[in-house]
Design an enzyme around this catalytic site. Structure first.
Site, mmCIF file in Angstrom:
data_model
loop_
_atom_site.group_PDB
_atom_site.id
_atom_site.type_symbol
_atom_site.label_atom_id
_atom_site.label_comp_id
_atom_site.label_asym_id
_atom_site.label_seq_id
_atom_site.Cartn_x
_atom_site.Cartn_y
_atom_site.Cartn_z
ATOM 1 N N HIS A 18 0.755 -1.490 -0.121
ATOM 2 C CA HIS A 18 0.019 0.241 -0.031
ATOM 3 C C HIS A 18 0.959 1.261 0.008
ATOM 4 O O HIS A 18 0.689 2.310 -0.701
ATOM 5 C CB HIS A 18 -0.948 0.080 1.199
ATOM 6 C CG HIS A 18 -1.887 -1.170 1.285
ATOM 7 N ND1 HIS A 18 -2.053 -1.731 2.360
ATOM 8 C CD2 HIS A 18 -2.805 -1.299 0.418
ATOM 9 C CE1 HIS A 18 -3.106 -2.868 2.200
ATOM 10 N NE2 HIS A 18 -3.610 -2.631 1.237
ATOM 11 N N LYS A 42 -16.342 -6.738 5.559
ATOM 12 C CA LYS A 42 -15.310 -7.558 6.324
ATOM 13 C C LYS A 42 -15.152 -7.448 7.605
ATOM 14 O O LYS A 42 -15.526 -6.143 7.948
ATOM 15 C CB LYS A 42 -13.960 -7.199 5.615
ATOM 16 C CG LYS A 42 -13.766 -7.711 4.099
ATOM 17 C CD LYS A 42 -12.370 -7.416 3.958
ATOM 18 C CE LYS A 42 -12.110 -7.421 2.355
ATOM 19 N NZ LYS A 42 -10.513 -7.081 1.730
ATOM 20 N N ARG A 91 -2.013 -5.844 -8.480
ATOM 21 C CA ARG A 91 -0.928 -6.789 -8.215
ATOM 22 C C ARG A 91 -0.554 -7.725 -9.449
ATOM 23 O O ARG A 91 0.713 -8.124 -9.336
ATOM 24 C CB ARG A 91 -1.008 -7.443 -7.028
ATOM 25 C CG ARG A 91 -1.222 -6.469 -5.678
ATOM 26 C CD ARG A 91 -1.447 -6.946 -4.300
ATOM 27 N NE ARG A 91 -2.760 -7.267 -4.456
ATOM 28 C CZ ARG A 91 -3.598 -8.002 -3.771
ATOM 29 N NH1 ARG A 91 -3.011 -8.572 -2.548
ATOM 30 N NH2 ARG A 91 -4.814 -8.205 -3.835
ATOM 31 N N SER A 129 -2.853 -7.907 3.070
ATOM 32 C CA SER A 129 -3.085 -7.582 4.300
ATOM 33 C C SER A 129 -3.299 -9.021 5.118
ATOM 34 O O SER A 129 -2.951 -9.446 6.288
ATOM 35 C CB SER A 129 -4.380 -6.561 4.716
ATOM 36 O OG SER A 129 -4.153 -5.379 4.244
HETATM 37 N N1 COA Z 1 -0.359 -4.163 -2.086
HETATM 38 C C1 COA Z 1 -0.432 -4.885 -1.144
HETATM 39 N N2 COA Z 1 -2.045 -5.503 -0.865
HETATM 40 C C2 COA Z 1 -2.684 -4.806 -1.448
HETATM 41 C C3 COA Z 1 -2.462 -3.850 -2.565
HETATM 42 C C4 COA Z 1 -1.084 -3.709 -2.636
HETATM 43 N N3 COA Z 1 -0.790 -2.454 -3.609
HETATM 44 N N4 COA Z 1 -3.627 -3.520 -3.120
HETATM 45 C C5 COA Z 1 -4.301 -4.203 -2.301
HETATM 46 N N5 COA Z 1 -4.001 -5.016 -1.554
HETATM 47 C C6 COA Z 1 -4.713 -6.041 -0.683
HETATM 48 C C7 COA Z 1 -5.409 -5.763 0.469
HETATM 49 O O1 COA Z 1 -4.777 -5.551 1.703
HETATM 50 C C8 COA Z 1 -6.462 -6.736 0.610
HETATM 51 O O2 COA Z 1 -5.841 -7.863 1.272
HETATM 52 P P1 COA Z 1 -6.852 -8.865 1.861
HETATM 53 O O3 COA Z 1 -8.070 -9.129 1.094
HETATM 54 O O4 COA Z 1 -5.792 -9.787 2.244
HETATM 55 O O5 COA Z 1 -7.304 -8.243 3.175
HETATM 56 C C9 COA Z 1 -6.937 -7.020 -0.610
HETATM 57 O O6 COA Z 1 -5.720 -6.867 -1.416
HETATM 58 C C10 COA Z 1 -8.116 -6.226 -1.283
HETATM 59 O O7 COA Z 1 -7.713 -4.859 -1.164
HETATM 60 P P2 COA Z 1 -8.759 -3.834 -1.726
HETATM 61 O O8 COA Z 1 -9.456 -3.986 -3.138
HETATM 62 O O9 COA Z 1 -8.302 -2.540 -1.647
HETATM 63 O O10 COA Z 1 -9.979 -4.066 -0.806
HETATM 64 P P3 COA Z 1 -10.377 -3.322 0.456
HETATM 65 O O11 COA Z 1 -11.350 -4.282 1.089
HETATM 66 O O12 COA Z 1 -9.280 -3.151 1.113
HETATM 67 O O13 COA Z 1 -11.093 -2.141 0.004
HETATM 68 C C11 COA Z 1 -12.984 -0.798 -1.056
HETATM 69 C C12 COA Z 1 -12.146 -2.233 -0.925
HETATM 70 C C13 COA Z 1 -12.849 -0.181 0.035
HETATM 71 C C14 COA Z 1 -12.191 -0.108 -2.214
HETATM 72 C C15 COA Z 1 -14.412 -1.414 -1.681
HETATM 73 O O14 COA Z 1 -15.067 -2.180 -0.715
HETATM 74 C C16 COA Z 1 -15.255 0.139 -1.494
HETATM 75 O O15 COA Z 1 -15.146 0.670 -2.527
HETATM 76 N N6 COA Z 1 -16.280 -0.008 -0.639
HETATM 77 C C17 COA Z 1 -17.122 1.179 -0.621
HETATM 78 C C18 COA Z 1 -18.574 0.864 -0.867
HETATM 79 C C19 COA Z 1 -18.727 0.881 -2.564
HETATM 80 O O16 COA Z 1 -18.491 2.151 -2.983
HETATM 81 N N7 COA Z 1 -19.295 -0.050 -3.110
HETATM 82 C C20 COA Z 1 -19.382 0.005 -4.301
HETATM 83 C C21 COA Z 1 -18.024 -0.093 -5.013
HETATM 84 S S1 COA Z 1 -18.412 -0.720 -6.826
#
Ligand code: COA
Length: 161
Positions: A18, A42, A91, A129
């Site tokens: 991140h 989550k 990724r 994560s």
């Molecule tokens: N390096 C390392 N890990 C990364 C990464 C990076 N560059 N980018 C993403 N990840 C990991 C995260 O740590 C996470 O790991 P985990 O599943 O093991 O916990 C996984 O990849 C998913 O990350 P991400 O896609 O960022 O999901 P998130 O759950 O952290 O966040 C939101 C998702 C908040 C962006 C999304 O749920 C959201 O927009 N929610 C709001 C509601 C909404 O608008 N919904 C409609 C959207 S279409």
């Protein structure tokens, strides 16, 4: 006009993957707002405040980065911050389908908001994560996976007692 980008996520906890994306985005945009999802589907291992505090420590050296919380739709938060750009890290091919779906859905909800993908640095391609949580839980080393200043905090919370 100031160009602000939003980098959203759960950050449970923040990883060096991140931080890599945040650092690189901060060089492209005038301001980067890291949006920490407060009430996602989550069940996070770290409380909302813990996740925010860890991010604050991790980005303390980058002047144009703010940490903020959001709940509800991401596109509403992006508008609230006077932005029109969502930054996401890509990724591997395995991220593509989900991220593509999210980007299309967000564009349907808010056609003026663009999602920009930054390719994650190869050394963090395997990182997530949940992998960090798993390693900490089993007493493994978090060196190079999360910022050094956070290793103790993460291990204290999740590590073997
Ligand atoms: N390096 C390392 N890990 C990364 C990464 C990076 N560059 N980018 C993403 N990840 C990991 C995260 O740590 C996470 O790991 P985990 O599943 O093991 O916990 C996984 O990849 C998913 O990350 P991400 O896609 O960022 O999901 P998130 O759950 O952290 O966040 C939101 C998702 C908040 C962006 C999304 O749920 C959201 O927009 N929610 C709001 C509601 C909404 O608008 N919904 C409609 C959207 S279409």
């Amino acid at each position: 006009m100031q160009r602000t980008a939003i980098y959203p996520g759960s950050f449970d906890p923040v990883t060096n993957g991140h931080i890599d994306i945040i650092t690189r985005a901060s060089k492209i945009f005038d301001k980067v707002v890291v949006g920490v999802l407060e009430n996602g589907a989550k069940h996070p291992a770290f409380t909302f405040q813990e996740r925010v505090n860890m991010l604050k420590v991790a980005v303390a050296g980058i002047p144009n980065v703010d940490i903020k919380s959001f709940s509800g739709l991401l596109v509403d938060f992006v508008k609230q911050e006077d932005s029109s750009v969502i930054i996401k890290g890509m990724r591997a091919v395995s991220d593509f389908e989900y991220e593509f779906q999210m980007a299309l859905l967000n564009r349907k909800l808010a056609p003026d908001i663009e999602t920009i993908f930054l390719a994650t640095s190869d050394k963090y391609c395997f990182l997530s994560s949940s992998i960090v949580r798993d390693i900490a839980k089993h007493g493994g080393s978090l060196e190079d996976l999360v910022p050094d200043e956070l290793i103790e905090t993460i291990c204290e919370k999740l590590g073997k007692s």
